[in-house]
Structures are given as C-alpha cells and as structure tokens.
Design an enzyme around this catalytic site. Structure first.
Site, PDB file in Angstrom:
ATOM      1  CD  GLU A 337      37.083  31.513  39.010  1.00 57.04           C
ATOM      2  OE1 GLU A 337      35.743  31.286  39.123  1.00 57.04           O
ATOM      3  OE2 GLU A 337      37.221  32.137  37.846  1.00 57.04           O
TER       4      GLU A 337
HETATM    5  C1  TNX Z   1      34.488  34.444  40.117  1.00 61.85           C
HETATM    6  S1  TNX Z   1      36.409  35.926  41.781  1.00 61.85           S
HETATM    7  C2  TNX Z   1      35.852  34.796  39.401  1.00 61.85           C
HETATM    8  C3  TNX Z   1      35.364  35.611  37.999  1.00 61.85           C
HETATM    9  C4  TNX Z   1      33.937  35.783  37.904  1.00 61.85           C
HETATM   10  C5  TNX Z   1      33.240  35.995  39.000  1.00 61.85           C
HETATM   11  C6  TNX Z   1      31.761  36.243  39.250  1.00 61.85           C
HETATM   12  C7  TNX Z   1      37.518  35.251  40.795  1.00 61.85           C
HETATM   13  C8  TNX Z   1      38.647  35.692  41.375  1.00 61.85           C
HETATM   14  N1  TNX Z   1      37.044  34.932  39.592  1.00 61.85           N
HETATM   15  O1  TNX Z   1      36.004  35.132  36.962  1.00 61.85           O
HETATM   16  O2  TNX Z   1      33.753  36.816  36.814  1.00 61.85           O
HETATM   17  O3  TNX Z   1      33.486  34.722  39.911  1.00 61.85           O
HETATM   18  O4  TNX Z   1      31.307  36.700  40.228  1.00 61.85           O
END
Ligand code: TNX
Length: 524
Positions: A337
């Site tokens: 992300e």
């Molecule tokens: C996505 S999954 C994220 C996290 C959040 C999560 C909540 C991922 C690699 N990053 O930052 O906590 O969704 O479900």
C-alpha cells in the site's frame, strides 16, 4: 508391545482410505470415544487398532537429554488437568506405563517436522528425526486425550489414548500466523498465549507486524524516539492503548516461541505505513516537517523520502538491529500500500533496501508488491490479493522469488465472519469457516506453480482488536483451517468439519472464546 515398522508400512493407507474407527459405544457417563484420526491438522496416515493406552498417576515421560525441552512441554500440558506428577526420566523402569520420546533416523520422508506416533496398552512412543518433529507428535497426542486434558485445574476423567499408529509430516515448510502489534499493542503475555494456541495446530512461524502509521512497537537503540514517541500511551487506533517491546522482551518472545518450535518473523513496514516514525523523526519526511500523529485507520498516505540519504541510514540501522536480535531466517520489510510513493521511487527504494536485508544475513520478505523490484528474486513475497492470478508476482517467481499465500478474502483473520460479527473489518469480504478452508495454497494462483509456494500464513490485523478475547474470537476456528491447509495433504471439508466440531470442547476447556460458526456441529 512394539509393532515392527515394516509391518506398519505394509498396511500404510492414506488417511482418506483408512478404515473408519469403530463407532463409539455411547454411554451416558462416558463421552464419545476419540477416533485416532480426529486431529487438526489431519495426519498423513492413521492406522487405528489395538488397546487404548491409559495415562495414570504412575505414568512416566521417557526422553533423552537432548529432547528435554519437548518432554517439559508435554509434562506442562498434561499435569494441570490430571494432577499426576509425570516425572521425566532418561530410562523408564521395566513394565512402567510410559510416554516415550525418541529421536533418531525415522526416514527422510518425515523431514525435520514429521513424526511417528505409536499407541500401545502400556506405552506411547513418539519418534522423529529431531525435536521439532517430536513436538509436532506431542501436539497430536494432546488431541487424542479427552478434551478435559486442556483444563487448567484437576479434572476427573478416564485419560485414555486410542490405540494405533500415526505417520505424519507437513505439506508446506512455512505455516504462519501474523499478529499486528502496531494498530493495537498486545503485551508479551498475550503474544505468549497466542503462541501456545497456534502451536497446537503445528504452526511454525509467527510474523509480528511491529510498526505502522499509528505506532512503533520495537526498541531500536540508534533511533530511541521511535518508541519514546511512537510507543507512547495513546498510539493505538482511536487513541486506545500503546506500548512497545523492549529488546529484552522481544528476545524473550523469540525464545518462548523457539521452545515451541515457532520462528518469529519481525516486520517493519516501509516505505509506506511510516507515519509514526516520521512523527518521531521529522527528518524522515521530504520537507523535514513532522506530520501530525494519526490513530485513524486510513492507509496509503505516508512515505519515507526516497531521495534523502538519511532514509537509508535509518533503514539500515533498523534492519541491522532487528537482524541482530532475530535468530530466524526472515526479515519482513513490508512494502504494501505504498500509494504515497511513486512507482519509480518505490523501485529505487526496494532495489536499495532488499539487498540490505541480505547484508545482515537474512532473507528478505515483503508483501507481494515487492515482486515488482528485480532485487526481489532472492526474496519471499507474501500474496495478500483477492485475485487468482498476479502477473507481477508470476514474473518474479520465474526469477526465483518464493511465495507465501495470504489471500485477504480467504486467509485474513481480521475480516468478519458475517455481517453480524461484532469486531473485524469486511473490505475483503466475509470469511466463514468453510470459506477459510475451501481453497488450495498450491493452486490458487493460476500463474504461480505450487513449487514456488513456501506455504501459507493467516494474518490478524488489529484495527478493531483491543484484548486477548478479541484475538481469540477472530482467530479461532479459522486459524485451525489455515493450519490444516498448510500441513495436510488431504483436503476434505466434511472430515475437517467433524474434527473441528469435536475440537470445540478443547477451546472451552482452555477458556478460548472461539466463534461458534453455525456451519459446524459443535460437540459439548
Ligand atoms: C490491508 S494487507 C493492509 C493493512 C490493513 C489491513 C486490514 C496489507 C498488506 N495491508 O495495512 O491493516 O488491510 O485488513
């Protein structure tokens, strides 16, 4: 009485084809007899037969000095509910009732985690190539005793283990769970309880997500404000909680996990998810201005400054200190992300940082976005997407990248079970028990061959979790489903469903607040 190994192998049958155990002679007083194969994860071979073993006040645990750690774990597991002393001895007296642990060459097929369990009238034997295998066998043995064995106070029960033999070894080398310490900090005692709970299902890695936008949860001596500020009270989501692990606490957790044959994988997420670090050290932003602290649950807004040299001093210091306190092979550097980092900057960053992990003797591990960087060819990528193919990951795999499977719509323990689940998120969908079970980590991604899949991991993000009870409610029973996908070669919902239903009383006895899915007929 010992059955010669050759005789056992001659009748070896895969679990699915094994004859069903005799139906329980139901009586009002006695709970249904436990079938030898009623174990999670399902063992490779189960051969029921012969008389039960009875655990009595005279039973001893026989183990060589090299297996003392496993013997202690076994004794600790059985003493509270039985009230028996269960002494650990190097050689059991002739004729004694004995649980015998032995290591030695039991066949390459069993690897380092496989075991053979034999149950005779006066003796239970667990044999393995090494202690990790013995420990796995001990977890199986625990599930073959009545559920009351998991109570923390003395119980009255007939402590019988069904007769027969089990031969067992894992499908995948990596069977993980992840706990997010950043969004809500869970103190070391809660992490230890979680380690105990997951080790029952032969999980062998615990990934700790130790830093994110809200908080920083691991002491780093060369950058002390990370925890002074990022670990202060009020740094959890919604300003609830805070805290961090000192190096001594982290090392203690590493040891505690290792004593249960679980390897800790620490994660520092970057170049995104770094707001807490930038609050503590404004020089880590491009304009040098500290951002406001954030305890909301947005993602994708923070980034390290890719063009500044101090960024790499920071990253290298953190990696060096983390590697020095982590005996396990993996160091997770996040990479998910990173919407606040341009794609070009992201590549520049990963090309520089992935090799830093190797410089400190560790294998780099990151979320699947790292697969875009050529330097990820020696790394492990954790797939968290919702799709059944991923071209970037598939291309990296042809260059050597290995994969751990954590598809968010199947393996995420933080997603709600259904719309009524009181805690959890739902962005990846609702995940009922059957959804968590009904997929294959080796074949889910059509463009990634099973040979590139190291295993599976069940992440538990903690935006909506406050306490141990919340962890348990979201993790169980789904963690058991994911653990079976990682360990077992058989995949059979009806079988899993019935073994899971039988497991419920064990969680009750442990005081684990699991989710009583209506998909399962829970035994009482
Ligand atoms: C996505 S999954 C994220 C996290 C959040 C999560 C909540 C991922 C690699 N990053 O930052 O906590 O969704 O479900």
């Amino acid at each position: 009485m010992r059955v010669p190994l050759a005789a056992l192998l001659a009748v070896a049958l895969p679990l699915a084809a094994a004859p069903a155990a005799a139906p329980a002679a139901a009586s009002a007083a006695a709970p249904a007899k436990i079938a030898l194969g009623s174990v999670i994860p399902a063992p490779v071979e189960v051969h029921p037969g012969g008389p039960d073993f009875r655990l009595t006040k005279g039973t001893v645990i026989e183990a060589p000095a090299t297996a003392l750690n496993v013997a202690r774990r076994l004794a600790e597991a059985l003493r509270p509910a039985t009230g028996y002393s269960l002494p650990i001895v190097a050689h059991a007296p002739r004729g004694a009732s004995v649980i015998s642990l032995a290591t030695g060459a039991v066949g390459a097929r069993l690897g380092s985690e496989g075991y053979r369990l034999g149950v005779r009238a006066s003796e239970v034997t667990v044999r393995a190539n090494g202690n990790a295998g013995l420990f796995a066998g001990v977890q199986t043995l625990r599930q073959l005793l009545p559920a009351a064995i998991d109570a923390s106070t003395r119980q009255h029960a007939r402590w019988a283990v069904p007769g027969g033999d089990i031969v067992d070894y894992p499908r995948f080398a990596y069977r993980g769970a992840m706990l997010d310490e950043a969004r809500h900090f869970h103190p070391p005692d809660d992490v230890k309880r979680y380690i105990d709970e997951i080790s029952r299902f032969k999980v062998n890695y615990l990934h700790l997500h130790l830093a994110d936008d809200q908080g920083w949860r691991i002491q780093i001596d060369s950058w002390p404000r990370l925890t002074e500020i990022g670990g202060a009270p009020g740094t959890g989501v919604d300003g609830v909680g805070g805290g961090y692990l000192t190096k001594a606490q982290y090392r203690d957790l590493v040891r505690y996990a290792a004593d249960r044959y679980i390897t800790i994988v620490p994660e520092i997420d970057m170049p995104g998810h770094v707001n807490a670090a930038q609050v503590a050290y404004p020089e880590l932003t491009c304009d040098g201005v500290a951002p406001p602290p954030r305890t909301d649950t947005d993602v994708g807004y923070s980034s390290l400054c890719i063009g500044k040299e101090i960024t790499y001093k920071f990253v290298e210091d953190v990696i060096r200190e983390l590697a020095a306190m982590t005996p396990g092979p993996y160091l997770h550097i996040g990479g998910d992300e990173a919407q606040a980092t341009t794609p070009a900057d992201y590549l520049t960053f990963e090309q520089r940082v992935l090799p830093l992990v190797a410089k400190y003797g560790k294998t780099a591990y990151g979320w699947n976005e790292i697969a875009a960087a050529p330097a990820a060819s020696t790394a492990v990528a954790q797939y968290w997407g919702l799709d059944t193919s991923n071209a970037t990951l598939a291309a990296a795999v042809t260059h050597g990248t290995k994969v751990v499977m954590s598809p968010a719509n199947l393996a995420y323990l933080d997603q709600k079970y259904n719309p009524d689940t009181p805690i959890g998120l739902d962005w990846a969908g609702f995940i009922e028990v059957r959804t968590a079970y009904d997929w294959d980590p080796g074949t889910l991604l059509s463009d990634v061959p099973a040979s590139a899949v190291l295993g599976v991991e069940a992440p538990l993000w903690s935006e909506t979790l406050r306490k141990m009870d919340d962890i348990e409610f979201l993790a169980f029973p789904r963690l058991a489903a994911i653990a079976e996908l990682g360990w077992s070669r058989t995949h059979d919902w009806d079988s899993f469903r019935s073994r899971l239903g039988a497991y419920g009383p064990r969680w009750d006895a442990q005081g684990v607040d699991f989710y009583r899915s209506t998909q399962i007929d829970w035994a009482s």
